[in-house]
Design an enzyme around this catalytic site. Structure first.
Site, mmCIF file in Angstrom:
data_model
loop_
_atom_site.group_PDB
_atom_site.id
_atom_site.type_symbol
_atom_site.label_atom_id
_atom_site.label_comp_id
_atom_site.label_asym_id
_atom_site.label_seq_id
_atom_site.Cartn_x
_atom_site.Cartn_y
_atom_site.Cartn_z
ATOM 1 N N LYS A 1 30.003 45.359 -10.101
ATOM 2 C CA LYS A 1 29.762 45.968 -11.408
ATOM 3 C C LYS A 1 30.209 45.069 -12.568
ATOM 4 C CE LYS A 1 28.333 50.299 -10.223
ATOM 5 N NZ LYS A 1 28.976 50.707 -9.006
ATOM 6 N N GLU B 1 28.593 55.682 -18.740
ATOM 7 C CA GLU B 1 28.716 56.790 -17.793
ATOM 8 C C GLU B 1 29.367 56.230 -16.538
ATOM 9 O OE1 GLU B 1 26.099 54.826 -17.967
ATOM 10 O OE2 GLU B 1 26.021 54.274 -15.839
ATOM 11 N N SER C 1 29.082 45.150 -1.412
ATOM 12 C CA SER C 1 29.110 45.379 -2.864
ATOM 13 C C SER C 1 30.505 45.632 -3.421
ATOM 14 C CB SER C 1 28.190 46.552 -3.217
ATOM 15 O OG SER C 1 28.513 47.689 -2.444
HETATM 16 C C1 LIG Z 1 28.388 51.575 -8.015
HETATM 17 C C2 LIG Z 1 28.429 50.996 -6.677
HETATM 18 C C3 LIG Z 1 27.295 50.964 -5.840
HETATM 19 C C4 LIG Z 1 25.999 51.618 -6.207
HETATM 20 O O1 LIG Z 1 25.401 51.155 -7.344
HETATM 21 P P1 LIG Z 1 24.140 50.193 -7.330
HETATM 22 O O2 LIG Z 1 23.728 50.152 -8.741
HETATM 23 O O3 LIG Z 1 23.100 50.811 -6.431
HETATM 24 O O4 LIG Z 1 24.576 48.884 -6.806
HETATM 25 C C5 LIG Z 1 27.397 50.320 -4.626
HETATM 26 N N1 LIG Z 1 28.549 49.761 -4.218
HETATM 27 C C6 LIG Z 1 29.667 49.780 -4.969
HETATM 28 C C7 LIG Z 1 30.914 49.130 -4.451
HETATM 29 C C8 LIG Z 1 29.642 50.398 -6.233
HETATM 30 O O5 LIG Z 1 30.759 50.413 -6.974
#
Ligand SMILES: *Cc1c(COP(=O)(O)O)cnc(C)c1O
Length: 394
Positions: free
Chosen positions: A90, A112, A378
């Site tokens: 993010k 948000e 992620s």
């Molecule tokens: C917010 C988040 C997601 C989901 O958001 P995307 O916009 O689909 O990437 C996935 N993994 C983590 C660790 C997140 O914080």
């Protein structure tokens, strides 16, 4: 050549566009007209890449996971977004948008957040840039993500609990849009995923595309070729997936696998598998796939992972699925928890529950021994420890 990227009107096939209240027309049009030029300008790219490197810790490693590879009989690389500052991908987007907001002369930032990861990333870049920050968050999420609320407040943000609807991410987004309508001239809305009206989905995808740019270089070094056979990522709104596939989207040698949250099962009524359960509709400014009932009322999604618990999906991903460019797999709570625990024990990495859904998809694919697989991790699992512990005890 056919491309899966956005067209000049802000559409991916039939999905996308900008469906916004009249009062926001000027803000959104201004952004549409300026974003490409700003993103490509020399001062922006220099500052952005300097911050990605020195502040966020990029490039993130591409790690060949030996025991995971052995288990699935192929070569699996993990793109380690979990190692970024603030613990997920993010921050890439937040750093980029705060620079744009500053360049546009905005003084107040709103956002948000669901699980709070985007809220924390936004509060972080606002502290970095000394900007006022207001984060809307559903009251349900405020209660179940205490630590992230406390982090945001420590960073100087004001967290506003939202008590409408289900009191989760969708409701927080509604409230942020309402705030934006009241303060269109001084306020910048820093959206956390590839959702919202054009140009947000494309802008966020471009800001996250540093992920696939790095994968190209790193694979070239490690494998002697710059593309994988498979790219796997989880999808909530779609930003980590969009960043992972960005530079491969028109390269048909690369198979794209999107893992969405099956919750307690697609047919259970407790699911967030938007691509498979959704129908065409408009949500938060874009035409996309939306979980809705016969009357077009939004259905409340459910997933064990707060970051995937959203009733819509980015228009890019709706189109990738519709055109069969991507395979979409639903991974349910139980499968994700098991996959998260497996990675922890095999490789010593505790993944975010969102990322655990991408790992769960590995079980649903038959690989060949020479396949090169890149899976985007992620985020890290610190924020999910309570959920992991509770699941282990039940
Ligand atoms: C917010 C988040 C997601 C989901 O958001 P995307 O916009 O689909 O990437 C996935 N993994 C983590 C660790 C997140 O914080």
């Amino acid at each position: 050549m056919k491309t899966y990227q956005v067209n000049e009107n802000g559409y991916y096939g039939e999905f996308g566009g900008a469906y916004i209240p009249e009062i926001l027309h000027r803000c959104v049009t201004e952004l549409q007209q300026k974003y490409l030029e700003m993103l490509q300008s020399r001062p922006f790219t220099e500052k952005y890449h300097q911050l990605l490197r020195d502040y966020a810790g990029r490039p993130s490693p591409l790690y060949l996971a030996p025991r995971l590879s052995e288990m699935y009989g192929c070569r699996i690389y993990l793109k380690r977004e979990d190692l970024n500052h603030t613990g997920s991908h993010k921050i890439n987007n937040a750093l980029g948008q705060i620079l744009l907001a500053r360049q546009m002369g905005k003084t107040r930032i709103i956002a948000e957040t669901g699980a709070g990861q985007h809220g924390v990333a936004t509060a972080t870049v606002c502290a970095l840039m000394q900007m006022e920050c207001v984060v809307y968050m559903g009251r349900t999420d405020v209660e179940r993500q205490r630590i992230n609320v406390q982090k945001m407040e420590m960073l100087g943000a004001r967290v506003v609990p939202v008590t409408s609807g289900n009191m989760t991410l969708k409701d927080a987004t509604n409230e942020a849009i309402r705030d934006w309508c009241c303060h269109p001239s001084d306020t910048y809305y820093l959206i956390g995923s590839t959702v919202g009206p054009h140009p947000y989905p494309d802008m966020v995808a471009r800001l996250q595309s540093v992920i696939s740019a790095e994968i190209q270089h790193q694979l070239k070094e490690k494998e002697g070729r710059s593309y994988p056979d498979y790219l796997i990522a989880c999808v909530g709104g779609g930003s980590n997936a969009a960043g992972s596939v960005y530079h491969y989207i028109d390269d048909r040698r690369v198979r794209i696998i999107l893992a969405e949250a099956g919750g307690q099962g697609i047919a259970s009524g407790q699911s967030a598998a938007t691509i498979q359960l959704g129908r065409r509709g408009i949500l938060h400014g874009a035409r996309t796939l939306v979980m809705q009932n016969e009357d077009g009322q939004i259905e409340e999604p459910y997933s064990i992972s707060a970051g995937l618990d959203y009733p819509g999906i980015g228009p890019m991903h709706a189109n990738l699925s519709e055109t069969k460019r991507a395979d979409v797999l639903a991974v349910d709570d139980r499968e994700a928890l098991a996959a998260g625990l497996r990675l922890t024990r095999l490789e010593g990495i505790i993944p975010a529950l969102e990322s655990a859904h991408a790992l769960g998809a590995l079980d649903k694919i038959t690989f060949h021994k020479d396949d090169v697989v890149v899976l985007t991790l992620s985020g890290r699992g610190d924020k999910d420890m309570l959920t992991y512990i509770e699941a282990n005890n039940s």
